[in-house]
Design an enzyme around this catalytic site. Sequence first.
Site, mmCIF file in Angstrom:
data_model
loop_
_atom_site.group_PDB
_atom_site.id
_atom_site.type_symbol
_atom_site.label_atom_id
_atom_site.label_comp_id
_atom_site.label_asym_id
_atom_site.label_seq_id
_atom_site.Cartn_x
_atom_site.Cartn_y
_atom_site.Cartn_z
ATOM 1 N N GLY A 34 7.852 -16.134 7.545
ATOM 2 C CA GLY A 34 6.408 -15.878 7.614
ATOM 3 C C GLY A 34 5.889 -15.459 6.250
ATOM 4 N N ASP A 51 5.475 -6.764 8.518
ATOM 5 C CA ASP A 51 5.852 -5.799 9.569
ATOM 6 C C ASP A 51 6.565 -4.554 9.053
ATOM 7 O OD1 ASP A 51 4.856 -7.561 11.390
ATOM 8 O OD2 ASP A 51 6.788 -8.413 11.960
ATOM 9 N N SER A 74 -7.423 10.426 -11.096
ATOM 10 C CA SER A 74 -6.743 10.292 -12.389
ATOM 11 C C SER A 74 -5.223 10.309 -12.286
ATOM 12 C CB SER A 74 -7.181 11.423 -13.327
ATOM 13 O OG SER A 74 -8.581 11.459 -13.424
ATOM 14 N N GLY A 91 -10.095 8.361 -15.739
ATOM 15 C CA GLY A 91 -8.757 8.946 -15.806
ATOM 16 C C GLY A 91 -8.644 10.072 -16.816
#
Length: 791
Positions: free
Chosen positions: A35, A176, A541, A585
């Site tokens: 998948g 999953d 940050s 940041g």
Amino acid sequence: MGDHDVSPNPKGSFRKFLEQLSGAGKAIGVLTSGGDAQGMNAAVRAVVRMGIYVGAKVYFIYEGYQGMVDGGSNIVEADWESVSSILQVGGTIIGSARCKDFRSREGRLKAAHNLLQLGITNLCVIGGDGSLTGANIFRKEWSGLLEELAREGKINTEEVQKHGYLNVVGMVGSIDNDFCGTDMTIGTDSALHRIIEVVDAIMTTAQSHQRTFVLEVMGRHCGYLALVSALACGADWVFLPESPPEEGWQENMCIKLSENRARKKRLNIIIVAEGAIDTQNKAITSEQIKELVVTQLGYDTRVTILGHVQRGGTPSAFDRILASRMGVEAVVALLQATPETPACVVSLSGNQAVRLPLMECVQMTQEVQKAMDERRFKDAVQLRGRSFENNLNTYKRLAIKLPDSQIRKSNCNVGIVNVGAPAAGMNAAVRAAVRVGISDGHKVFAVYDGFEGFAKGQVKEFGWADVGGWTGQGGSILGTKRTLPGKYLEDIAAQMHTHGINALLIIGGFEAYLGLLELSAAREKHKEFCVPMVMVPATVSNNVPGSDFSIGADTALNTITDTCDRIKQSASGTKRRVFIIETMGGYCGYLANMGALAAGADAAYIFEEPFDIRDLQSNVEHLTEKMKTTIQRGLVLRNESCSENYTTDFIYQLYSEEGKGVFDCRKNVLGHMQQGGAPSPFDRNFGTKISARAMQWISAKLKEPAGRGRRFVSDDSVCVLGISKRNLLFQPVAELKEETDFVHRIPKEQWWLKLRPLMKILAKYKASFEVSDAGPLEPMQPRGPEEPATI
């Protein structure tokens, strides 16, 4: 990736660098199988570019194992540009197919012949446990297959000797998260993004109509997505294959739903994994649950089945970075492999890339299924790993309130305060702390508007229902201020005395850390501060000493990545263009660096790695070269405080001037959109779990026989709770002082700097890169005393 601590050898420490590894003469085949999952493309891109970087040839194997069996045009050499602009694309560009032929020896014989014609003896397989098991069978049979081909005269004996063994490295791509041994599989975080987007949307309509919604999410044999999304949205009830509800659950669930309605909650959310079962292994379906709610309670109930939406869409920042790290690690593992090396899986443990023996992981993954089939559900939950177990326990504590008569009162009051700038996920943290506090028998007081509000007495006792529906809200509902407590110490001490506060939980960024230091320094003067105090890091940050991650950084990173995707797209079809993007940041380059890695940028300028005009010059030249190819756009990220003089405008003007005639420039300052928005699934869960853990620590501290009139004066009663490498650690602020650069408000050592070369290599720069030691593979699940930092 590069952040393994290489064990020092007796002759002083030694480091292995990439330069010592050569891929010359080697051929690597990369395939995606089973998948699909978002982030597979990022992994393919990293494998191709890292392979080419070390001098190997890299081949795409289209359509998974089917392409390997069919050969011909299905196996094609890849170059640098063939993986350009795929980072932001979901699914897999090389296709994936379920393949019957490869299951037969005959099919594998064809596949071996096809690989040999191109000299491919290194395989990188991105898929689930089925795909990886297939690769391992192929590896074991390899020499036998070659002998058979030689007998049939399809290859000569020289080739048999030259290509005598096959190396296999796996990466787990599966939404999953059903693979044992790895904390997160590629695609899981993105699938959670899809689920949470839907839940947030459904909640608004359900509120309007007072409805109950039953949501079915993927996970035939694994309840991870259901469990984590239930944790992230505060669902009323969740059904998992690993942990079926106890006998008589129908009645319990209806009682729970009606109790919640009685608490003025206008909606109910029930999450069901598609593989949900009862204790007798009979399926529990969404329709059954709906019927039950309608007949027993008469609530207006709707079912929504998410289906393949969860596999689609663009990969989240987390998945792009995870897949890029894994892809590079996989190439290093292939280069270091010998005929004796067993097939391995590269995976994530806490915050570290590790290599694990492939078959042990597969066997353990199959053990879980076996335990479920044999109705040994406790074992199934334990085999899934500590992360799953912790999630389940946290969910139960936060979703189900015990009646007051069953809660033992502690006679303790705990205060919770948000400090600093708002960060997405703070509200989830407050909710978790309030509910764990109440279930531990404390009275919980919430403080409004940070230390300033504390000093003014804006303190209110919170009940269980006061924090309902908080997980998905962005910003800080309690309000927050950057003000430090220093100038209000008298008033805060007085408020702590008035409300009888016995412990303090502070949620916030660097100001919260400084505030904690100030409060602890004031203990001698004010006995009110001689209580357990713990801080949970929350700032976009990600600059708090003592933790690799902080609440809110993931949401900001996703905002940056999404914006970069859009900006890159705006240039497609126009002439050649370079974008300069400024991120937040402070002095911490985390957002710029990780944003660059996730968005596939050409450069990221950060304070931690000083740069001069020559570096800027070489970046411009590099971009000019790049523009001569089919790639016609460039992306450069700049942290807001990376340099006083090389401002965003300066860099923009320099690039504009130097790029004249080749490319033009645009600039973009992202600003406060990085602090806003609904929290990502990662931040909701991280906030919920770390804050619940902090409250448990407070409860444990308050139970200690502290003596001296219950005064806490030791260093270990003022801590920062954070993730460090693989563990959750409580570190005393007194010890963290040594590790802090107070002028620039960053930790002196930051783990993510080891990922700098990774970004450079993937952008075609030469970089010196520390690689993992080719030591023995890690054994599965070492259960140490420390707490795993699973996310």
